[in-house]
Design a protein around this motif. Structure first.
Motif, PDB file in Angstrom:
ATOM      1  N   GLN A 121       0.813  -1.213   0.000  1.00 19.70           N
ATOM      2  CA  GLN A 121       0.000   0.000   0.000  1.00 19.70           C
ATOM      3  C   GLN A 121       0.851   1.268   0.000  1.00 19.70           C
ATOM      4  N   THR A 122       2.009   1.221   0.643  1.00 15.82           N
ATOM      5  CA  THR A 122       2.862   2.415   0.726  1.00 15.82           C
ATOM      6  C   THR A 122       3.944   2.440  -0.351  1.00 15.82           C
ATOM      7  N   ALA A 123       4.007   1.389  -1.170  1.00 17.03           N
ATOM      8  CA  ALA A 123       5.103   1.266  -2.127  1.00 17.03           C
ATOM      9  C   ALA A 123       5.120   2.404  -3.145  1.00 17.03           C
ATOM     10  N   TYR A 124       3.977   2.682  -3.754  1.00 16.52           N
ATOM     11  CA  TYR A 124       3.951   3.685  -4.820  1.00 16.52           C
ATOM     12  C   TYR A 124       4.177   5.106  -4.313  1.00 16.52           C
ATOM     13  N   PRO A 125       3.562   5.524  -3.205  1.00  8.02           N
ATOM     14  CA  PRO A 125       3.879   6.869  -2.698  1.00  8.02           C
ATOM     15  C   PRO A 125       5.361   7.051  -2.385  1.00  8.02           C
ATOM     16  N   LYS A 126       5.988   6.034  -1.789  1.00  9.92           N
ATOM     17  CA  LYS A 126       7.417   6.149  -1.476  1.00  9.92           C
ATOM     18  C   LYS A 126       8.263   6.121  -2.745  1.00  9.92           C
ATOM     19  N   ALA A 127       7.860   5.289  -3.705  1.00  7.21           N
ATOM     20  CA  ALA A 127       8.588   5.251  -4.976  1.00  7.21           C
ATOM     21  C   ALA A 127       8.528   6.611  -5.661  1.00  7.21           C
ATOM     22  N   TYR A 128       7.361   7.254  -5.593  1.00  7.64           N
ATOM     23  CA  TYR A 128       7.219   8.581  -6.206  1.00  7.64           C
ATOM     24  C   TYR A 128       8.097   9.609  -5.487  1.00  7.64           C
ATOM     25  N   GLN A 129       8.141   9.557  -4.172  1.00  2.00           N
ATOM     26  CA  GLN A 129       8.990  10.481  -3.415  1.00  2.00           C
ATOM     27  C   GLN A 129      10.451  10.335  -3.832  1.00  2.00           C
ATOM     28  N   ILE A 130      10.902   9.089  -3.954  1.00  2.00           N
ATOM     29  CA  ILE A 130      12.288   8.843  -4.358  1.00  2.00           C
ATOM     30  C   ILE A 130      12.548   9.391  -5.753  1.00  2.00           C
ATOM     31  N   ALA A 131      11.642   9.081  -6.678  1.00  2.00           N
ATOM     32  CA  ALA A 131      11.807   9.525  -8.066  1.00  2.00           C
ATOM     33  C   ALA A 131      11.762  11.044  -8.171  1.00  2.00           C
ATOM     34  N   ASN A 132      10.822  11.660  -7.478  1.00  2.00           N
ATOM     35  CA  ASN A 132      10.679  13.108  -7.569  1.00  2.00           C
ATOM     36  C   ASN A 132      11.868  13.835  -6.949  1.00  2.00           C
ATOM     37  N   ARG A 133      12.415  13.272  -5.883  1.00  2.00           N
ATOM     38  CA  ARG A 133      13.601  13.881  -5.258  1.00  2.00           C
ATOM     39  C   ARG A 133      14.777  13.886  -6.231  1.00  2.00           C
ATOM     40  N   ILE A 134      14.972  12.788  -6.939  1.00  6.43           N
ATOM     41  CA  ILE A 134      16.050  12.727  -7.931  1.00  6.43           C
ATOM     42  C   ILE A 134      15.785  13.703  -9.072  1.00  6.43           C
ATOM     43  N   PHE A 135      14.528  13.809  -9.492  1.00 10.28           N
ATOM     44  CA  PHE A 135      14.171  14.723 -10.580  1.00 10.28           C
ATOM     45  C   PHE A 135      14.423  16.170 -10.174  1.00 10.28           C
ATOM     46  N   HIS A 136      14.137  16.513  -8.914  1.00 13.26           N
ATOM     47  CA  HIS A 136      14.319  17.881  -8.431  1.00 13.26           C
ATOM     48  C   HIS A 136      15.784  18.306  -8.403  1.00 13.26           C
ATOM     49  N   GLU A 137      16.672  17.364  -8.341  1.00 14.58           N
ATOM     50  CA  GLU A 137      18.088  17.729  -8.340  1.00 14.58           C
ATOM     51  C   GLU A 137      18.471  18.459  -9.624  1.00 14.58           C
ATOM     52  N   GLU A 138      17.823  18.123 -10.737  1.00 15.65           N
ATOM     53  CA  GLU A 138      18.101  18.768 -12.019  1.00 15.65           C
ATOM     54  C   GLU A 138      17.064  19.826 -12.380  1.00 15.65           C
ATOM     55  N   PHE A 139      15.820  19.587 -11.969  1.00 17.28           N
ATOM     56  CA  PHE A 139      14.738  20.504 -12.328  1.00 17.28           C
ATOM     57  C   PHE A 139      13.934  20.851 -11.070  1.00 17.28           C
ATOM     58  N   PRO A 140      14.467  21.718 -10.225  1.00 20.48           N
ATOM     59  CA  PRO A 140      13.820  22.008  -8.935  1.00 20.48           C
ATOM     60  C   PRO A 140      12.463  22.692  -9.056  1.00 20.48           C
ATOM     61  N   GLN A 141      12.158  23.295 -10.192  1.00 23.32           N
ATOM     62  CA  GLN A 141      10.903  24.018 -10.351  1.00 23.32           C
ATOM     63  C   GLN A 141       9.794  23.153 -10.944  1.00 23.32           C
ATOM     64  N   SER A 142      10.098  21.904 -11.261  1.00 22.83           N
ATOM     65  CA  SER A 142       9.103  21.030 -11.892  1.00 22.83           C
ATOM     66  C   SER A 142       8.935  19.749 -11.080  1.00 22.83           C
ATOM     67  N   ASN A 143       7.851  19.036 -11.350  1.00 21.62           N
ATOM     68  CA  ASN A 143       7.566  17.772 -10.688  1.00 21.62           C
ATOM     69  C   ASN A 143       7.294  16.681 -11.714  1.00 21.62           C
ATOM     70  N   LEU A 144       7.583  15.467 -11.328  1.00 22.55           N
ATOM     71  CA  LEU A 144       7.164  14.331 -12.134  1.00 22.55           C
ATOM     72  C   LEU A 144       5.661  14.130 -11.987  1.00 22.55           C
ATOM     73  N   THR A 145       5.036  13.650 -13.028  1.00 26.07           N
ATOM     74  CA  THR A 145       3.628  13.261 -12.967  1.00 26.07           C
ATOM     75  C   THR A 145       3.550  11.752 -13.125  1.00 26.07           C
ATOM     76  N   GLN A 146       3.073  11.091 -12.083  1.00 21.38           N
ATOM     77  CA  GLN A 146       3.030   9.638 -12.134  1.00 21.38           C
ATOM     78  C   GLN A 146       1.929   9.180 -13.078  1.00 21.38           C
ATOM     79  N   VAL A 147       2.277   8.270 -13.978  1.00 22.88           N
ATOM     80  CA  VAL A 147       1.352   7.813 -15.007  1.00 22.88           C
ATOM     81  C   VAL A 147       0.712   6.486 -14.640  1.00 22.88           C
ATOM     82  N   PHE A 148       1.445   5.637 -13.939  1.00 19.23           N
ATOM     83  CA  PHE A 148       1.031   4.247 -13.746  1.00 19.23           C
ATOM     84  C   PHE A 148       1.128   3.880 -12.277  1.00 19.23           C
TER      85      PHE A 148
END
Length: 256
Positions: A121-148
């Protein structure tokens, strides 16, 4: 001779005028090329960052499935321990003792299942947090949009039923005319993941550069593992653990 010299001098003047006129065009082409190159570079950087972030998110899902596989192995061990006990001592148990032991084993298995389901149940929210944190390192003003984001659904695996023809060592009643009723006690062996649902992580990203919207899309998933098979054969863990791989986004389209 003088006419020839005048003509060449006039041509040189025309070349100078032509060159002066073409300079703005050349500058425009240069600026356009530089701007286009920057957009291409940003698009590549956006795609690479999205790929890296999505892979990290799917990597966390891989870790979750492997944790669930280990918990499922414990579920199977509870089954094996109870089966061994019943084979050795079943004839010395009363029906009440046998039922209580089966119920306790089922309760212990349910506790492990609850832990597995909480991980799911908590897998996807935590996976998104991890992914978004890595994305913010290069693009701090944008966010990932989870598709699946399909659920991780667990189901009961096969069950084995323990039968007792003898209770306290007695096969028939004292009169010798009536058999003691057969006692049937089912016990699950382990849990299985719903095979109709793919576990994976896919996300899109969009950033604006120079008035242009740059977009990226990426997907990855755990593969090769099995909650069920690992519970039964953990000694083959190299083949049964989940690993992470990039996959085409189309892999998930039918799951949405």
């Amino acid at each position: 001779m003088q006419l020839l010299k005048k003509t060449k001098k006039g041509e040189r003047g025309q070349v100078v005028v032509f060159f002066i006129l073409i300079i703005p065009i050349l500058m425009l082409l240069l600026v356009t090329t530089v701007q286009f190159s920057k957009l291409v570079f940003e698009k590549i950087r956006l795609q690479e960052t999205t790929d890296r972030a999505v892979y990290a998110g799917a990597g966390y899902l891989t870790e979750v499935l492997n944790q669930m596989a280990l918990l499922n192995w414990k579920v199977h061990q509870l089954f094996l321990d109870r089966k061994e006990d019943f084979l050795k001592n079943g004839s010395r148990k009363t029906e009440k003792e046998a039922r209580n032991q089966i119920q306790k084993t089922l309760k212990d298995q349910e506790a492990l299942l609850s832990e597995m389901e909480e991980l799911g149940q908590t897998a996807y929210p935590k996976a998104y947090q991890i992914a978004n944190r890595i994305f913010h390192e290069e693009f701090p003003q944008s966010n990932l949009t989870q598709v699946f984001q399909p659920p991780i659904v667990l189901k009961d695996g096969p069950q084995e039923t323990f039968y007792f023809d003898r209770i306290n060592g007695v096969m028939v009643n004292p009169t010798g005319h009536e058999r003691i009723p057969r006692v049937s006690l089912p016990l699950r062996m382990a849990f299985v993941k719903d095979p109709s649902t793919i576990v994976g992580f896919s996300a899109s990203a969009e950033v604006k550069k120079q008035g242009h919207a740059l977009k990226a899309l990426s997907a990855a998933e755990p593969y090769g593992g099995s909650l069920w098979r690992f519970a039964l054969s953990p000694e083959k863990s190299d083949a049964l653990f989940y690993r992470t791989a990039r996959v085409p986004v189309e892999t998930f389209y039918d799951q949405k």
